[in-house]
Design a protein around this motif. Sequence first.
Motif, PDB file in Angstrom:
ATOM      1  N   PHE A 102       0.829  -1.209   0.000  1.00 31.72           N
ATOM      2  CA  PHE A 102       0.000   0.000   0.000  1.00 31.72           C
ATOM      3  C   PHE A 102       0.860   1.254   0.000  1.00 31.72           C
ATOM      4  CE2 PHE A 102      -1.483   3.339   2.936  1.00 31.72           C
ATOM      5  CZ  PHE A 102      -2.452   3.920   2.130  1.00 31.72           C
ATOM      6  N   PHE A 103       1.869   1.293   0.859  1.00 27.22           N
ATOM      7  CA  PHE A 103       2.711   2.488   0.972  1.00 27.22           C
ATOM      8  C   PHE A 103       3.500   2.740  -0.311  1.00 27.22           C
ATOM      9  CE2 PHE A 103       2.087   1.212   5.403  1.00 27.22           C
ATOM     10  CZ  PHE A 103       1.671   2.416   5.950  1.00 27.22           C
ATOM     11  N   VAL A 104       3.946   1.667  -0.957  1.00 24.89           N
ATOM     12  CA  VAL A 104       4.676   1.802  -2.222  1.00 24.89           C
ATOM     13  C   VAL A 104       3.776   2.422  -3.289  1.00 24.89           C
ATOM     14  CG1 VAL A 104       5.840   0.546  -4.078  1.00 24.89           C
ATOM     15  CG2 VAL A 104       6.180  -0.158  -1.699  1.00 24.89           C
ATOM     16  N   GLU A 105       2.609   1.812  -3.487  1.00 27.13           N
ATOM     17  CA  GLU A 105       1.734   2.250  -4.573  1.00 27.13           C
ATOM     18  C   GLU A 105       1.095   3.609  -4.291  1.00 27.13           C
ATOM     19  OE1 GLU A 105      -0.888  -0.232  -7.689  1.00 27.13           O
ATOM     20  OE2 GLU A 105      -1.694  -0.220  -5.655  1.00 27.13           O
ATOM     21  N   PHE A 106       0.724   3.850  -3.052  1.00 28.57           N
ATOM     22  CA  PHE A 106       0.097   5.119  -2.693  1.00 28.57           C
ATOM     23  C   PHE A 106       1.055   6.286  -2.935  1.00 28.57           C
ATOM     24  CE2 PHE A 106      -1.154   8.436   0.386  1.00 28.57           C
ATOM     25  CZ  PHE A 106      -2.495   8.566   0.064  1.00 28.57           C
ATOM     26  N   GLY A 107       2.313   6.128  -2.528  1.00 33.95           N
ATOM     27  CA  GLY A 107       3.297   7.190  -2.724  1.00 33.95           C
ATOM     28  C   GLY A 107       3.556   7.481  -4.187  1.00 33.95           C
ATOM     29  N   ILE A 108       3.685   6.420  -4.990  1.00 38.50           N
ATOM     30  CA  ILE A 108       3.933   6.613  -6.419  1.00 38.50           C
ATOM     31  C   ILE A 108       2.709   7.206  -7.103  1.00 38.50           C
ATOM     32  CG2 ILE A 108       4.437   5.424  -8.600  1.00 38.50           C
ATOM     33  CD1 ILE A 108       6.129   3.453  -6.978  1.00 38.50           C
ATOM     34  N   ALA A 109       1.507   6.765  -6.712  1.00 33.52           N
ATOM     35  CA  ALA A 109       0.271   7.300  -7.302  1.00 33.52           C
ATOM     36  C   ALA A 109       0.160   8.807  -7.081  1.00 33.52           C
ATOM     37  CB  ALA A 109      -0.941   6.594  -6.716  1.00 33.52           C
ATOM     38  N   LEU A 110       0.479   9.257  -5.874  1.00 35.71           N
ATOM     39  CA  LEU A 110       0.434  10.689  -5.597  1.00 35.71           C
ATOM     40  C   LEU A 110       1.503  11.442  -6.401  1.00 35.71           C
ATOM     41  CD1 LEU A 110      -0.103  10.827  -1.716  1.00 35.71           C
ATOM     42  CD2 LEU A 110      -1.770  11.342  -3.519  1.00 35.71           C
ATOM     43  N   ILE A 160       2.834  10.701  -9.338  1.00 38.30           N
ATOM     44  CA  ILE A 160       2.598  10.795 -10.789  1.00 38.30           C
ATOM     45  C   ILE A 160       1.174  11.232 -11.124  1.00 38.30           C
ATOM     46  CG2 ILE A 160       4.344   9.031 -11.227  1.00 38.30           C
ATOM     47  CD1 ILE A 160       2.115   7.055 -11.824  1.00 38.30           C
ATOM     48  N   GLY A 161       0.312  11.378 -10.120  1.00 41.57           N
ATOM     49  CA  GLY A 161      -1.045  11.868 -10.339  1.00 41.57           C
ATOM     50  C   GLY A 161      -1.942  10.913 -11.099  1.00 41.57           C
ATOM     51  N   SER A 162      -1.908   9.627 -10.732  1.00 38.21           N
ATOM     52  CA  SER A 162      -2.721   8.626 -11.424  1.00 38.21           C
ATOM     53  C   SER A 162      -3.978   8.276 -10.634  1.00 38.21           C
ATOM     54  CB  SER A 162      -1.903   7.349 -11.647  1.00 38.21           C
ATOM     55  OG  SER A 162      -2.722   6.302 -12.129  1.00 38.21           O
ATOM     56  N   VAL A 163      -5.146   8.445 -11.270  1.00 38.52           N
ATOM     57  CA  VAL A 163      -6.421   8.111 -10.631  1.00 38.52           C
ATOM     58  C   VAL A 163      -6.522   6.612 -10.388  1.00 38.52           C
ATOM     59  CG1 VAL A 163      -8.935   8.118 -10.895  1.00 38.52           C
ATOM     60  CG2 VAL A 163      -7.597  10.060 -11.715  1.00 38.52           C
ATOM     61  N   SER A 164      -6.234   5.820 -11.412  1.00 44.49           N
ATOM     62  CA  SER A 164      -6.396   4.373 -11.310  1.00 44.49           C
ATOM     63  C   SER A 164      -5.410   3.767 -10.310  1.00 44.49           C
ATOM     64  CB  SER A 164      -6.220   3.718 -12.680  1.00 44.49           C
ATOM     65  OG  SER A 164      -4.957   4.045 -13.237  1.00 44.49           O
ATOM     66  N   LEU A 165      -4.184   4.257 -10.301  1.00 47.62           N
ATOM     67  CA  LEU A 165      -3.183   3.725  -9.382  1.00 47.62           C
ATOM     68  C   LEU A 165      -3.508   4.104  -7.940  1.00 47.62           C
ATOM     69  CD1 LEU A 165      -0.691   2.000 -10.044  1.00 47.62           C
ATOM     70  CD2 LEU A 165       0.707   4.047  -9.772  1.00 47.62           C
ATOM     71  N   LEU A 166      -4.051   5.301  -7.742  1.00 43.63           N
ATOM     72  CA  LEU A 166      -4.448   5.713  -6.398  1.00 43.63           C
ATOM     73  C   LEU A 166      -5.571   4.830  -5.882  1.00 43.63           C
ATOM     74  CD1 LEU A 166      -4.259   7.681  -4.016  1.00 43.63           C
ATOM     75  CD2 LEU A 166      -5.937   9.126  -5.182  1.00 43.63           C
ATOM     76  N   ALA A 167      -6.574   4.584  -6.730  1.00 46.75           N
ATOM     77  CA  ALA A 167      -7.682   3.726  -6.331  1.00 46.75           C
ATOM     78  C   ALA A 167      -7.183   2.323  -6.009  1.00 46.75           C
ATOM     79  CB  ALA A 167      -8.728   3.668  -7.434  1.00 46.75           C
ATOM     80  N   ASP A 168      -6.240   1.841  -6.798  1.00 47.38           N
ATOM     81  CA  ASP A 168      -5.695   0.505  -6.562  1.00 47.38           C
ATOM     82  C   ASP A 168      -4.898   0.453  -5.267  1.00 47.38           C
ATOM     83  OD1 ASP A 168      -5.411  -2.205  -7.612  1.00 47.38           O
ATOM     84  OD2 ASP A 168      -3.279  -1.726  -7.788  1.00 47.38           O
ATOM     85  N   SER A 169      -4.183   1.519  -4.943  1.00 44.33           N
ATOM     86  CA  SER A 169      -3.405   1.541  -3.701  1.00 44.33           C
ATOM     87  C   SER A 169      -4.319   1.512  -2.484  1.00 44.33           C
ATOM     88  CB  SER A 169      -2.508   2.794  -3.653  1.00 44.33           C
ATOM     89  OG  SER A 169      -3.268   3.961  -3.421  1.00 44.33           O
ATOM     90  N   VAL A 170      -5.436   2.218  -2.568  1.00 44.04           N
ATOM     91  CA  VAL A 170      -6.402   2.170  -1.473  1.00 44.04           C
ATOM     92  C   VAL A 170      -6.989   0.767  -1.373  1.00 44.04           C
ATOM     93  CG1 VAL A 170      -8.517   3.168  -0.527  1.00 44.04           C
ATOM     94  CG2 VAL A 170      -6.895   4.627  -1.728  1.00 44.04           C
ATOM     95  N   GLY A 171      -7.059   0.068  -2.520  1.00 45.01           N
ATOM     96  CA  GLY A 171      -7.501  -1.322  -2.511  1.00 45.01           C
ATOM     97  C   GLY A 171      -6.592  -2.208  -1.679  1.00 45.01           C
ATOM     98  N   PHE A 172      -5.297  -1.915  -1.657  1.00 45.13           N
ATOM     99  CA  PHE A 172      -4.377  -2.674  -0.811  1.00 45.13           C
ATOM    100  C   PHE A 172      -4.702  -2.454   0.664  1.00 45.13           C
ATOM    101  CE2 PHE A 172      -1.637  -3.012  -4.582  1.00 45.13           C
ATOM    102  CZ  PHE A 172      -1.236  -4.327  -4.466  1.00 45.13           C
ATOM    103  N   LEU A 173      -5.056  -1.234   1.010  1.00 38.55           N
ATOM    104  CA  LEU A 173      -5.438  -0.947   2.395  1.00 38.55           C
ATOM    105  C   LEU A 173      -6.752  -1.640   2.739  1.00 38.55           C
ATOM    106  CD1 LEU A 173      -4.311   0.666   4.770  1.00 38.55           C
ATOM    107  CD2 LEU A 173      -5.729   2.589   4.046  1.00 38.55           C
TER     108      LEU A 173
END
Length: 208
Positions: free
Chosen positions: A28-36, A38-51
């Motif tokens: 979650f921490f890996v994907e959430f940080g990268i999503a923020l 690079i400004g990706s909607v889909s990656l942010l949603a997916d990172s919250v999915g890990f949480l």
Amino acid sequence: MDSTQDAAVVKRLRRAVLLVAGLNFGYFFVEFGIALAIGSVSLLADSVGFLEDTSVNLLIAIALGLPLAKRALAGKAMGLIILLPAAAAAWKLVEKFGQPTPPDVLSLCLTAGGAVLVNLTCSIILARFRDHGGSMSTAAFLAARNDVIVNVAIIVMGFITLWTGSGWPDIVLGAIIILLAAWAAHEVWEVAEEEQLAAKALAGEEID
């Protein structure tokens, strides 16, 4: 299956969901940080999915061994938890709708590729227990399975973004993630409803 075998299955399932929760929480921490970044909607949603998956699997570990009626309530709670990434995706989608800037494709694809490996591992671990935990294991398995699908879709979307130079593919995929999360929540809720009816039948209560 006798009580000794039941206890052994519960012990293995608890160990499995705790492992899955740890894997999800770490990534979650890996994907959430990268999503923020690079400004990706889909990656942010997916990172919250890990949480979300972390919460679901921790709840399973706590709920194992509870009576059927309480397990059904826990299953319904997990169905609601699955909606969390949908809410996050919707928030980011609305925010980015007016300015659809494309995310960095290389970072997006590499991060989504790592997510595929994590979620595929979790799916394999949980698949062995899908029929042993009712709505609880169903919730965990469906969440992991849907996450693999979403991760692959993010990678495909990255190539489309590279080709078009547009941020709209990222936004569209964010909308799809919302629908997937809502459907998974619906499936889990239905399994929990069946468990609740079974608990009422066992207790001799009238079923409406």
